[in-house]
Design an enzyme around this catalytic site. Structure first.
Site, PDB file in Angstrom:
ATOM      1  N   SER A  83      17.533  35.323  14.991  1.00 60.52           N
ATOM      2  CA  SER A  83      18.061  34.890  16.261  1.00 60.52           C
ATOM      3  C   SER A  83      17.510  33.546  16.738  1.00 60.52           C
ATOM      4  CB  SER A  83      17.727  35.936  17.320  1.00 60.52           C
ATOM      5  OG  SER A  83      16.323  36.040  17.479  1.00 60.52           O
ATOM      6  N   SER A 125      13.685  37.232  12.721  1.00 57.00           N
ATOM      7  CA  SER A 125      14.326  36.176  13.514  1.00 57.00           C
ATOM      8  C   SER A 125      13.650  34.815  13.442  1.00 57.00           C
ATOM      9  CB  SER A 125      14.425  36.600  14.979  1.00 57.00           C
ATOM     10  OG  SER A 125      15.463  37.522  15.125  1.00 57.00           O
ATOM     11  N   LYS A 185      12.129  28.390  22.026  1.00 58.04           N
ATOM     12  CA  LYS A 185      13.247  29.332  22.048  1.00 58.04           C
ATOM     13  C   LYS A 185      13.445  29.794  23.485  1.00 58.04           C
ATOM     14  CE  LYS A 185      14.738  33.642  19.748  1.00 58.04           C
ATOM     15  NZ  LYS A 185      14.311  34.725  18.832  1.00 58.04           N
TER      16      LYS A 185
END
Lengths: 489, 93, 497
Positions: free
Chosen positions: C157, C181, C79
């Protein structure tokens, strides 16, 4: 004498508290491992955290904690087993994180005190709190017309904020507070107390009220008052300013003022008047600071002798006058010098007087720290011994000291080279006395007939002249008296 | 949440809100506050606040210097730097 | 047949590398090809193919020298919120679109030191604020389960990471979980998503959203992979003051069944918004656990709804402060122009660099911390947080695990959020946020497809630091759930291996 400001309409008193920011003596920063040394190239002592790089996290410096705890204990404050780091949020160019990590609702220590000497004699001034926080960086505004330059070397340097209660009532008292606090910090080795380099900074909260009133007036905060002399100056000016405003029917605006050391005046920092809302909250990147009670007690037990206790000991054990006792206790190096000087069994009072009158003025004049004194306690001791043994007069000793100060030579060498050694040998002097009496029969006659008894002193002078000033004056006097008495009989 | 509050908060947060968007922003923020207003209904009694799930105390590191960035690295991402300093618009004071 | 190699899980693929069935480069190229093929999904913000290829070559020599490390040659997706040295790290924000960190996060460093190879940096909601990966300055990521005409969100996210693992554009990926997330996008994308106990994985080098909630997490298609990555990355980090000091336990050992294990099903999770199909998947999950020998009982987590409120005070409050550093002075974006003052420069840069959702959360966070509102919001939220943690603590006196849905619905269409008020999105976090507030470990497992053919996930929640037991129980549960489905585009290339 309690300090009063005489206004047109009567007498006023000032109520003051000092906020002192003291740089904690450590090698690395409070939450990063960057160096704290003074005077480095801009941004050369900045770790990723100090520049607030995304993803970096703070880890607390254990020595900074120990230093702050020891300071708090020396101020007789209560050190809390749990204290909390919080974020004080505001934007400024030299505040990289956009917040300062400080302590707010749960500070490291509260309720201490410090004894001061001021307008009202000896008083105990309360210490409201002592907490740890990070320093900000430095903005330089004069390098460019339309830009400010930011150096983050100071960003993250550990500070103790020491906040007094509003107990101070006069400039002398405030000056004494600052001086004694500085002495305490230096003795503990928790802050170098160097006000020129910003290691110790002082803000003054001050309000005035009519003598007899109990309500506090509106206060102002004067920032950046960075010497003892400026504290006195800033207080006198600000108190007078407030009284003048009030007597003219005005009101005091609660504001931050900036002291300008060049002008000796403060001015309002209007830009700071915008309402701040610091939005303090516990820093979630740090957990509570938890100290064990036994550890706190160990720190308390291992505190060094503090300046005030030392001054008391010098007074009580050595019979020093209070002023000399304080002068010799205030700086750890002074005390060390003094104790080294007297350790050979020398008379403490004489030694103290010598230091205060001769050594300290020499240090002051040449701007040298006592630790760097060109004359060591051992060397000075030899000189004082010569005086003690009547080999040198006080005046001669001063001359010898001056030469020692220039460096290189010991007292004995200088005395020998200058042929200064005092004549204290009775036989040698007796011969000089006899010679003087024989050469001046008229004066002898004046004495014997009782016409002029004071002529004895004149003969001492003659002996001194004859020996080039080297005769021990006390001994010469005794021998003259003896010789005259002999002729009388 | 009125428009003057939005302006005040935006100024505290150093965000610029466009005049024509203030009303919308105020409404959005009001909707969020509507959601969080449930907090008022909770019986909290003497519950101590919880700041973090971590139970421990903050760790302490030894007081030692360990540079983790050079001056060059510190300055290399800066939008403007000169003579080893970060440069910002002139600050008056 | 490189593309086939992309179907190997980390554990299986590493075994093949050890066996010499294929080389690290071959394995890597299968993912490079997948990333290319999935270009329209917008999974990655930056790829690091060139350095990855070099690393793969070196990995081969290590296998040949018999000096291969545990993850030697394993490609991983990261990420784009983990700082990676000399690799641009954006947090999905325009503000950091040119930011190249001079240092490496602890978690990514540990994985690479074990031999893992970084494939690239995946897309995310800006600063991890969002549940759809639409709030990225680098465009939205699409869910690989979408019908081509009707794109769905991957969740957020960590949507890029979840979608990459689902689409076989990476075998495993790192995400971060602040309020769900990792678990929510895992559920939306039909992969596993694991959030460890707060403090298990270091936050050092993870760009902060809300410090007291942020926790790195793992996406994988096999439970063994989750455990492998977790055990490699976990453990105390002196650079993170909130890092847990307790050591990471030994690997979990398989259980014969779940007899004697108690599972709690929280009454309050039957919310009015709960999708009927999810409700039934949840019930079937409970039944599956029963069949494995577990006792399933209803429990109460009374502060579930209040938890959502507390989260949307605490997270923005911390964010408002964490994001104050983005001022255009030391790194990141500075708005062009002749700024009249420092504040004008701050405002221009921050307003230009931050997206709408980030600005909204900064405003809310600033508001709830400001004088006059602090007690009603921030302080009250922290008290409610304590109550939420107590709810779980009480539940865990009676049960060993809690079984809950991961999300109230399946993946929703791209753009759905834009038409709703911002709280609609926040409501999606109802099942994930309480766990985050309490700092507990939770694993989101793909359970079934709904009628529309979209994956639905279930969460297994354990007490703090109960990872080892959680993995043991989840292994049996996962086996029984037997989720084999792959996104429509991958059906032709076969099942996950």
């Amino acid at each position: 004498m309690t300090w009063r400001i005489q206004g047109a309409s009567g007498a006023w008193e000032a109520v003051m508290g000092l906020e002192v920011h003291a740089q904690i003596l450590t090698v690395s920063k409070l939450f990063s491992s960057a160096a704290c040394a003074f005077g480095a190239e801009a941004n050369a002592q900045v770790n990723l955290l100090d520049a607030a790089l995304p993803g970096t996290l703070p880890v607390c410096n254990d020595h900074a904690v120990t230093q702050a705890v020891r300071t708090a204990l020396a101020l007789s404050a209560t050190v809390h087993e749990t204290s909390v780091f919080e974020r004080k949020n505001y934007f400024y160019a030299d505040l990289p994180l956009g917040y300062q990590i400080s302590q707010y609702q749960q500070p490291l220590a509260t309720e201490g005190e410090l004894e001061v000497e001021g307008e009202d004699g000896t008083r105990r001034i309360g210490i409201e709190r002592l907490h740890m926080e990070q320093d900000a960086g430095k903005s330089v505004h004069d390098m460019h017309d339309s830009a400010s330059f930011v150096d983050l070397n100071r960003a993250g340097v550990p500070l103790m904020e020491i906040v007094s209660c509003p107990d101070l009532r006069g400039p002398k008292e405030a000056a004494s507070y600052l001086r004694r606090l500085r002495a305490l910090l230096r003795t503990l080795g928790t802050c170098d107390g160097n006000m020129n380099e910003g290691s110790l900074r002082c803000d003054i909260n001050l309000s005035v009220r009519r003598v007899g009133d109990t309500e506090l007036g509106t206060r102002t905060e004067t920032k950046n008052v960075n010497s003892v002399r400026f504290v006195v100056q800033a207080i006198e000016r600000e108190a007078a300013r407030q009284v003048a405003v009030l007597e003219e029917g005005g009101v005091i605006v609660q504001e931050t003022r900036l002291f300008d050391p060049n002008k000796g005046e403060s001015r309002s920092m209007r830009s700071k008047e915008e309402a701040h809302d610091y939005r303090y909250f516990p820093d979630p990147d740090l957990l509570p600071l938890v100290l064990r009670a036994e550890w706190i007690e160990q720190q308390r037990a291992s505190l060094p002798e503090l300046p005030q206790a030392r001054a008391r000991r010098f007074e009580e054990t050595f019979g020093l006058a209070p002023s000399a006792a304080w002068l010799l206790s205030e700086e750890p190096d002074n005390a060390e010098y003094f104790e080294a000087l007297i350790c050979g069994g020398r008379d403490p009072v004489r030694c103290a007087n010598w230091l205060v009158t001769n050594l300290f003025s020499a240090l002051n004049e040449s701007g040298i720290e006592i630790a760097d004194s060109p004359v060591s306690p051992d060397e000075l001791g030899v000189l004082l011994d010569l005086v003690e043994q009547d080999k040198l007069s006080g005046r001669q000793a001063k001359e010898v000291f001056e030469e020692m100060w220039q460096g290189g030579k010991s007292a004995t060498e200088i005395v020998k080279a200058r042929g200064l050694e005092q004549i204290s040998d009775a036989d040698t002097l007796r011969a000089a006395v006899e010679l003087a009496l024989n050469d001046n029969p008229e004066q002898v006659e004046d004495f014997l007939s009782g016409r002029n008894e004071k002529v004895a002193g004149w003969f001492v002078g003659q002996v001194m002249k004859a020996t080039g000033g080297k005769a021990n004056p006390q001994l010469a006097n005794r021998l003259v008296q003896e010789a005259l008495a002999k002729r009388k009989s | 949440m009125d428009t003057s509050t939005v302006k005040k908060v935006a100024s505290l947060a150093r965000l610029r809100v466009k005049e024509e968007e203030i009303t919308t922003i105020a409404q959005e923020l009001q909707a969020i506050l509507g959601l969080v207003d449930q907090l008022a209904k909770v019986k909290i009694d003497n519950t101590a606040p919880m700041t973090t799930p971590s139970a421990g105390k903050t760790p302490l590191r030894p007081d030692a210097i360990e540079a983790n960035a050079s001056r060059v690295q510190i300055l290399e991402n800066a939008p403007q730097s000169e003579e080893g300093f970060f440069v910002v618009p002139k600050v008056v004071e | 047949m490189h593309s086939d190699l992309s179907s190997f899980s980390a554990t299986a693929g590493l075994q093949e590398l050890r066996n010499g069935s294929f080389t690290p480069s071959e394995w890597l190229e299968s993912f490079v090809a997948r990333i290319e093929a999935c270009g329209e999904l917008n999974l990655y913000i930056s790829d690091t193919t060139e350095t990855a290829r070099e690393s793969a070559t070196q990995a081969l020599s290590r296998y040949q020298d018999k000096t291969a490390r545990p993850l030697e040659g394993l490609p991983i997706a990261i990420k784009d919120i983990f700082c990676t040295k000399a690799i641009r790290t954006t947090a999905g924000s325009k503000f950091l679109s040119n930011f190249v960190p001079p240092y490496e996060s602890t978690v990514t460093a540990r994985l690479q030191e074990a031999g893992a190879i970084v494939l690239g940096k995946t897309n995310l909601d800006e600063f991890a604020m969002g549940s759809s990966t639409e709030h990225s300055a680098f465009g939205a990521t699409h869910n690989p389960w979408s019908h081509p005409d009707k794109p769905l969100v991957p969740g957020g996210s960590s949507g890029g990471s979840a979608a990459a693992v689902a689409a076989r554009a990476a075998p495993v990926a790192l995400g971060t979980d602040t309020g769900g997330s990792v678990r929510q996008p895992a559920s939306f994308c039909g992969v596993m998503g694991f959030k460890p106990t707060y403090g298990r994985l270091s936050r050092h080098g993870v760009i902060a959203y809300a410090s007291s909630l942020d926790q790195p997490g793992i996406f994988a298609r096999s439970l063994a992979d989750v455990e492998l990555l977790y055990r490699t990355a976990a453990g105390h980090d002196p650079l993170d003051s909130t890092s847990a000091v307790c050591s990471v336990d030994a690997a979990s050992s398989p259980l014969p069944n779940l007899s004697g294990v108690k599972i709690g099903v929280p009454r309050e999770y039957h919310t009015k918004d709960l999708d009927g199909e999810i409700e039934s998947v949840w019930q079937q999950g409970a039944e599956t656990l029963r069949q494995l020998g577990a006792e399933v009982e209803e429990i109460s987590l009374p502060h579930t709804e209040a938890a959502l409120a507390a989260y949307y005070v605490i997270a923005p409050a911390e964010a408002s402060s964490n994001l104050a550093r983005y001022d255009g002075v030391r790194y990141g974006l500075r708005a062009e122009g002749d700024h009249k003052s420092l504040d004008a420069m701050y405002e221009a840069s921050r307003s230009l660099g931050f997206g709408k959702e980030v600005q909204r959360r900064i405003l809310i966070g600033t508001y709830v911390l400001s004088a006059g509102y602090y007690d009603a919001y921030y302080n009250r939220a922290r008290r409610v947080r304590a109550l939420v943690a107590q709810d779980f603590a009480k539940a865990f006196e009676r049960v060993d695990y809690v079984l809950a849905p991961a999300t109230p619905s399946a993946a929703f269409p791209l753009g759905a959020e834009a038409t709703a008020d911002p709280t609609w999105m926040y409501q999606q976090d109802i099942f994930t946020v309480p766990v985050s507030l309490a700092g507990l470990p939770a694993l989101s497992l793909p359970a079934q497809l709904n009628k529309a053919g979209l994956p639905l996930g279930l969460q297994l929640i354990a007490p703090a630091f109960g990872e080892r037991e959680l993995f043991a129980a989840a292994a049996l549960f996962n086996e029984a759930l037997d989720f084999k489905a792959v996104p429509p585009g991958l059906v032709a290339s076969g099942a996950n291996r």
